[in-house]
Design an enzyme around this catalytic site. Structure first.
Site, PDB file in Angstrom:
ATOM      1  N   HIS A  44       1.137  -1.222   0.429  1.00  0.00           N
ATOM      2  CA  HIS A  44      -0.059   0.056  -0.629  1.00  0.00           C
ATOM      3  C   HIS A  44       0.615   1.457  -0.336  1.00  0.00           C
ATOM      4  O   HIS A  44       2.159   1.157   0.272  1.00  0.00           O
ATOM      5  CB  HIS A  44      -0.557  -0.267   1.755  1.00  0.00           C
ATOM      6  CG  HIS A  44      -1.757  -1.165   1.659  1.00  0.00           C
ATOM      7  ND1 HIS A  44      -1.483  -2.255   2.009  1.00  0.00           N
ATOM      8  CD2 HIS A  44      -3.778  -0.832   0.986  1.00  0.00           C
ATOM      9  CE1 HIS A  44      -2.300  -2.861   2.273  1.00  0.00           C
ATOM     10  NE2 HIS A  44      -3.625  -2.569   1.685  1.00  0.00           N
TER      11      HIS A  44
ATOM     12  N   ASP B 199       2.208   1.775   3.630  1.00  0.00           N
ATOM     13  CA  ASP B 199       3.209   0.326   4.298  1.00  0.00           C
ATOM     14  C   ASP B 199       4.874   1.726   3.553  1.00  0.00           C
ATOM     15  O   ASP B 199       5.694   0.430   5.132  1.00  0.00           O
ATOM     16  CB  ASP B 199       3.138  -0.679   2.926  1.00  0.00           C
ATOM     17  CG  ASP B 199       1.757  -1.431   3.307  1.00  0.00           C
ATOM     18  OD1 ASP B 199       0.859  -0.998   3.937  1.00  0.00           O
ATOM     19  OD2 ASP B 199       2.008  -1.971   2.549  1.00  0.00           O
TER      20      ASP B 199
ATOM     21  N   MET C  22       2.499  -5.502  -7.827  1.00  0.00           N
ATOM     22  CA  MET C  22       0.772  -5.322  -7.870  1.00  0.00           C
ATOM     23  C   MET C  22       0.758  -4.178  -6.273  1.00  0.00           C
ATOM     24  O   MET C  22       2.091  -4.185  -5.786  1.00  0.00           O
ATOM     25  CB  MET C  22      -0.009  -6.575  -6.890  1.00  0.00           C
ATOM     26  CG  MET C  22      -1.416  -5.754  -6.715  1.00  0.00           C
ATOM     27  SD  MET C  22      -1.758  -5.356  -4.448  1.00  0.00           S
ATOM     28  CE  MET C  22      -1.778  -6.730  -4.042  1.00  0.00           C
TER      29      MET C  22
ATOM     30  N   GLU D  10     -10.755  -6.208  -4.724  1.00  0.00           N
ATOM     31  CA  GLU D  10     -10.817  -7.123  -4.225  1.00  0.00           C
ATOM     32  C   GLU D  10     -12.175  -7.377  -2.976  1.00  0.00           C
ATOM     33  O   GLU D  10     -12.574  -6.859  -2.084  1.00  0.00           O
ATOM     34  CB  GLU D  10      -9.702  -7.290  -2.482  1.00  0.00           C
ATOM     35  CG  GLU D  10      -9.776  -8.621  -2.035  1.00  0.00           C
ATOM     36  CD  GLU D  10      -8.063  -8.471  -1.292  1.00  0.00           C
ATOM     37  OE1 GLU D  10      -7.324  -7.407  -1.422  1.00  0.00           O
ATOM     38  OE2 GLU D  10      -8.241  -9.037   0.010  1.00  0.00           O
TER      39      GLU D  10
ATOM     40  N   LYS E  98     -14.593  -8.562  -0.172  1.00  0.00           N
ATOM     41  CA  LYS E  98     -14.864  -8.897   1.583  1.00  0.00           C
ATOM     42  C   LYS E  98     -16.334  -8.642   2.260  1.00  0.00           C
ATOM     43  O   LYS E  98     -17.026  -7.782   1.648  1.00  0.00           O
ATOM     44  CB  LYS E  98     -13.869  -8.150   2.394  1.00  0.00           C
ATOM     45  CG  LYS E  98     -13.616  -8.630   3.746  1.00  0.00           C
ATOM     46  CD  LYS E  98     -12.761  -8.133   4.650  1.00  0.00           C
ATOM     47  CE  LYS E  98     -12.563  -9.499   5.477  1.00  0.00           C
ATOM     48  NZ  LYS E  98     -11.143  -8.335   6.593  1.00  0.00           N
TER      49      LYS E  98
ATOM     50  N   GLU F  43      -9.817 -13.374  -1.690  1.00  0.00           N
ATOM     51  CA  GLU F  43      -8.885 -13.750  -0.938  1.00  0.00           C
ATOM     52  C   GLU F  43      -9.608 -14.930  -0.186  1.00  0.00           C
ATOM     53  O   GLU F  43     -11.068 -14.753  -0.264  1.00  0.00           O
ATOM     54  CB  GLU F  43      -8.581 -12.751  -0.169  1.00  0.00           C
ATOM     55  CG  GLU F  43      -7.657 -12.973   0.905  1.00  0.00           C
ATOM     56  CD  GLU F  43      -7.387 -12.053   1.971  1.00  0.00           C
ATOM     57  OE1 GLU F  43      -7.116 -10.935   1.432  1.00  0.00           O
ATOM     58  OE2 GLU F  43      -7.902 -11.657   3.458  1.00  0.00           O
TER      59      GLU F  43
ATOM     60  N   HIS G  76     -11.931 -13.846   2.316  1.00  0.00           N
ATOM     61  CA  HIS G  76     -12.868 -13.020   2.659  1.00  0.00           C
ATOM     62  C   HIS G  76     -14.197 -14.271   2.272  1.00  0.00           C
ATOM     63  O   HIS G  76     -15.172 -14.131   2.423  1.00  0.00           O
ATOM     64  CB  HIS G  76     -12.873 -11.919   1.792  1.00  0.00           C
ATOM     65  CG  HIS G  76     -11.500 -11.334   2.091  1.00  0.00           C
ATOM     66  ND1 HIS G  76     -11.312 -10.239   1.705  1.00  0.00           N
ATOM     67  CD2 HIS G  76     -10.736 -11.413   3.140  1.00  0.00           C
ATOM     68  CE1 HIS G  76     -10.023  -9.413   2.420  1.00  0.00           C
ATOM     69  NE2 HIS G  76      -9.529 -10.227   3.364  1.00  0.00           N
TER      70      HIS G  76
ATOM     71  N   ASP H  71      -5.954 -13.251  -3.189  1.00  0.00           N
ATOM     72  CA  ASP H  71      -4.679 -13.714  -2.299  1.00  0.00           C
ATOM     73  C   ASP H  71      -4.848 -14.875  -1.548  1.00  0.00           C
ATOM     74  O   ASP H  71      -6.194 -15.328  -1.359  1.00  0.00           O
ATOM     75  CB  ASP H  71      -5.892 -12.631  -1.231  1.00  0.00           C
ATOM     76  CG  ASP H  71      -4.798 -11.174  -1.442  1.00  0.00           C
ATOM     77  OD1 ASP H  71      -4.665 -10.823  -2.850  1.00  0.00           O
ATOM     78  OD2 ASP H  71      -5.558  -9.494  -1.258  1.00  0.00           O
TER      79      ASP H  71
ATOM     80  N   ASP I 273     -11.190 -12.095  10.558  1.00  0.00           N
ATOM     81  CA  ASP I 273     -10.487 -12.182   9.313  1.00  0.00           C
ATOM     82  C   ASP I 273      -9.065 -13.084   9.815  1.00  0.00           C
ATOM     83  O   ASP I 273      -8.669 -12.492  11.110  1.00  0.00           O
ATOM     84  CB  ASP I 273     -10.927 -11.321   9.239  1.00  0.00           C
ATOM     85  CG  ASP I 273      -9.873 -11.126   7.924  1.00  0.00           C
ATOM     86  OD1 ASP I 273      -9.934 -12.367   7.283  1.00  0.00           O
ATOM     87  OD2 ASP I 273      -9.322 -10.341   7.327  1.00  0.00           O
TER      88      ASP I 273
ATOM     89  N   ASP J 244      -6.755 -15.026   8.698  1.00  0.00           N
ATOM     90  CA  ASP J 244      -5.337 -14.799   7.519  1.00  0.00           C
ATOM     91  C   ASP J 244      -3.745 -15.289   8.080  1.00  0.00           C
ATOM     92  O   ASP J 244      -2.921 -15.373   8.000  1.00  0.00           O
ATOM     93  CB  ASP J 244      -4.274 -13.088   7.454  1.00  0.00           C
ATOM     94  CG  ASP J 244      -5.619 -11.638   6.832  1.00  0.00           C
ATOM     95  OD1 ASP J 244      -6.712 -12.357   5.921  1.00  0.00           O
ATOM     96  OD2 ASP J 244      -5.194 -10.326   7.578  1.00  0.00           O
TER      97      ASP J 244
ATOM     98  N   ASP K  80      -1.717 -13.443   1.254  1.00  0.00           N
ATOM     99  CA  ASP K  80      -1.880 -12.088   2.034  1.00  0.00           C
ATOM    100  C   ASP K  80      -2.215 -12.924   3.348  1.00  0.00           C
ATOM    101  O   ASP K  80      -3.537 -12.623   3.370  1.00  0.00           O
ATOM    102  CB  ASP K  80      -3.689 -11.724   1.534  1.00  0.00           C
ATOM    103  CG  ASP K  80      -3.771  -9.801   1.965  1.00  0.00           C
ATOM    104  OD1 ASP K  80      -3.337  -9.512   2.870  1.00  0.00           O
ATOM    105  OD2 ASP K  80      -4.640  -9.816   1.879  1.00  0.00           O
TER     106      ASP K  80
HETATM  107  C1  GLT Z   1      -5.649  -4.999   4.361  1.00  0.00           C
HETATM  108  C2  GLT Z   1      -6.637  -7.058   3.748  1.00  0.00           C
HETATM  109  C3  GLT Z   1      -6.545  -7.413   3.229  1.00  0.00           C
HETATM  110  C4  GLT Z   1      -6.218  -6.794   1.658  1.00  0.00           C
HETATM  111  C5  GLT Z   1      -4.919  -5.960   1.409  1.00  0.00           C
HETATM  112  C6  GLT Z   1      -5.071  -4.758   0.583  1.00  0.00           C
HETATM  113  S1  GLT Z   1      -4.980  -4.865   3.248  1.00  0.00           S
HETATM  114  O1  GLT Z   1      -4.779  -6.159   4.877  1.00  0.00           O
HETATM  115  O2  GLT Z   1      -7.376  -7.304   5.139  1.00  0.00           O
HETATM  116  O3  GLT Z   1      -7.215  -8.522   2.323  1.00  0.00           O
HETATM  117  O4  GLT Z   1      -5.959  -7.558   0.304  1.00  0.00           O
HETATM  118  O5  GLT Z   1      -5.499  -3.259   0.343  1.00  0.00           O
HETATM  119 MN    MN Z   2      -6.799  -9.574   1.171  1.00  0.00          MN
HETATM  120 MN    MN Z   3      -7.852 -10.797   4.825  1.00  0.00          MN
END
Ligand code: GLT
Ligand code: MN
Ligand code: MN
Length: 387
Positions: free
Chosen positions: A54, A57, A88, A181, A183, A217, A220, A245, A255, A257, A287
């Protein structure tokens, strides 16, 4: 087989992933922050191909022009020293309180304008280091109370913003595509474009739909209780799988991750098989982030683990495809004597006439044996390594 990552695997991580410092809503950071340069070196050490970021970042939101210049210079040097690429980039439109009610969909026209300007600058930044894909994760684009914002207005604002930014990219002559993306929630109670399907239908309404795809993702779709493989297949068949992702996530949780393939390895196996069998050419972007309990040595183990599991599952997919028993079961399941091949080229009057004249043995169709339990256990045997 060796499970060493190579450039051709296109494994990437975000600065925000390995750079995650273990803060959560209930606790302070457990790791001290690393600089972007340190993170690039960490990623090179574990064997990643690329790094994504980002805008903030890399460059703090309040950096001065000279700080910005120095950071960018150091970052480019780190890329040159390590050979890492930046496939990206994306914009942080969620951390700053200015975006507390959304960015492109905020009720405040000044916030919407600021979000556009911030994104134009972040696009310039990403393109300057080689990004070809630009991700839009609208974490704050949503509501807690639907009294506050009409979803029709919000979706229109979202569409206007993406159209505007497509115009900007074309005007600048950039070789850049967008990836939305989805979510369903978190950090907002309700996020617009909650699933892959929503994003795909949104894209079809844009001025230049060809410029825009999706970045699904795992976590998500799992949060929404959906089958990620099916979402990815929908994106793929629509020509819209511009990015992906990869991580892991149990259903019905916040979430998480998690490290790729660590929670639902069977689902991850089907996903890798789909990507590899069909020649997906984009980044395999992780991600995800390490457990809050990890130190940086363990963060490296986490990153290596994401790539290793992907490569193990790729090997398992090849094994599945080559397994004679699996293949003979699949041949039996998919048997086709060609009797209905006249239906394969779509509707015609003659096909309809031919079909109308057929007498089906409905009972026999219902009695057909489908050895899916055997097939599934063979899959499990392969995954558990006893075959
Ligand atoms: C954030 C989010 C991710 C996204 C990122 C891109 S930032 O961590 O949870 O799923 O992909 O903005
Ligand atoms: Mn993501
Ligand atoms: Mn996520």
């Amino acid at each position: 087989m060796s499970y060493e990552p190579k450039p051709e695997h296109k494994f990437t991580f975000g600065l925000w992933t390995v750079g995650n410092i273990g803060r959560d809503p209930f606790g302070e950071p457990t790791r001290s922050a690393m600089s972007p340069v340190q993170l690039v070196h960490l990623l090179a050490e574990v064997g990643a191909w690329g790094v994504n970021f980002h805008d903030n970042d890399l460059i703090p939101i309040d950096a001065t022009a000279s700080e910005r210049e120095q950071i960018l210079k150091d970052f480019k040097q780190a890329l040159a020293d390590t050979g890492l690429v930046v496939p990206m980039a994306t914009t942080n439109l969620f951390t700053d309180p200015a975006f507390k009610d959304g960015a492109f969909t905020s009720n405040d026209p000044a916030v919407r304008a600021y979000a556009l300007q911030k994104t134009m600058r972040a696009i310039d930044l990403g393109v300057s280091v080689g990004a070809k894909i630009y991700v839009f994760w609208g974490g704050r684009e949503g509501t807690e109370t639907d009294s506050s914002k009409s979803p029709l207005d919000a979706i229109k604002r979202y569409r206007d913003a993406i159209n505007f930014l497509c115009g900007y990219v074309k005007d600048q002559g950039y070789d850049l595509k967008f990836a939305m993306e989805p979510k369903p929630n978190e950090p907002r109670s309700h996020i617009f474009l909650p699933t892959v399907g929503d994003a795909l239908s949104f894209i079809a309404t844009l001025d230049d739909p060809d410029m825009v795809g999706v970045n699904p993702e795992v976590a998500h779709e799992h949060m929404a209780g959906l089958n990620f493989l099916h979402g990815v297949a929908m994106a793929w068949t629509s020509g819209k799988l511009f990015h992906i992702d990869l991580n892991d996530q149990l259903f019905g949780r916040y979430d998480q991750d998690f490290r790729f393939g660590s929670m639902m390895p069977k689902q991850a196996f089907y996903l890798v098989r789909l990507l590899e069998d069909n020649g997906y050419e984009g980044s395999r972007h992780f991600d995800a982030h390490a457990f809050r309990s990890s130190d940086y040595e363990d963060v490296k183990a986490f990153a290596r683990g994401c790539m290793r599991t992907y490569l193990i599952l790729k090997e398992k997919a090849a094994q599945f495809n080559a397994d004679e028993e699996v293949q003979s079961l699949l041949a039996e399941i998919h048997a086709d004597d060609g009797s209905f091949s006249y239906l394969n080229s779509g509707y015609s009057k003659s096909a309809a006439d031919q079909l109308s004249a057929v007498t089906f043995d409905r009972v026999a169709l219902g009695n057909r044996s489908l050895p899916y339990e055997r097939l599934d256990q063979l899959t499990i045997d392969i995954l558990l390594g006893v075959r």
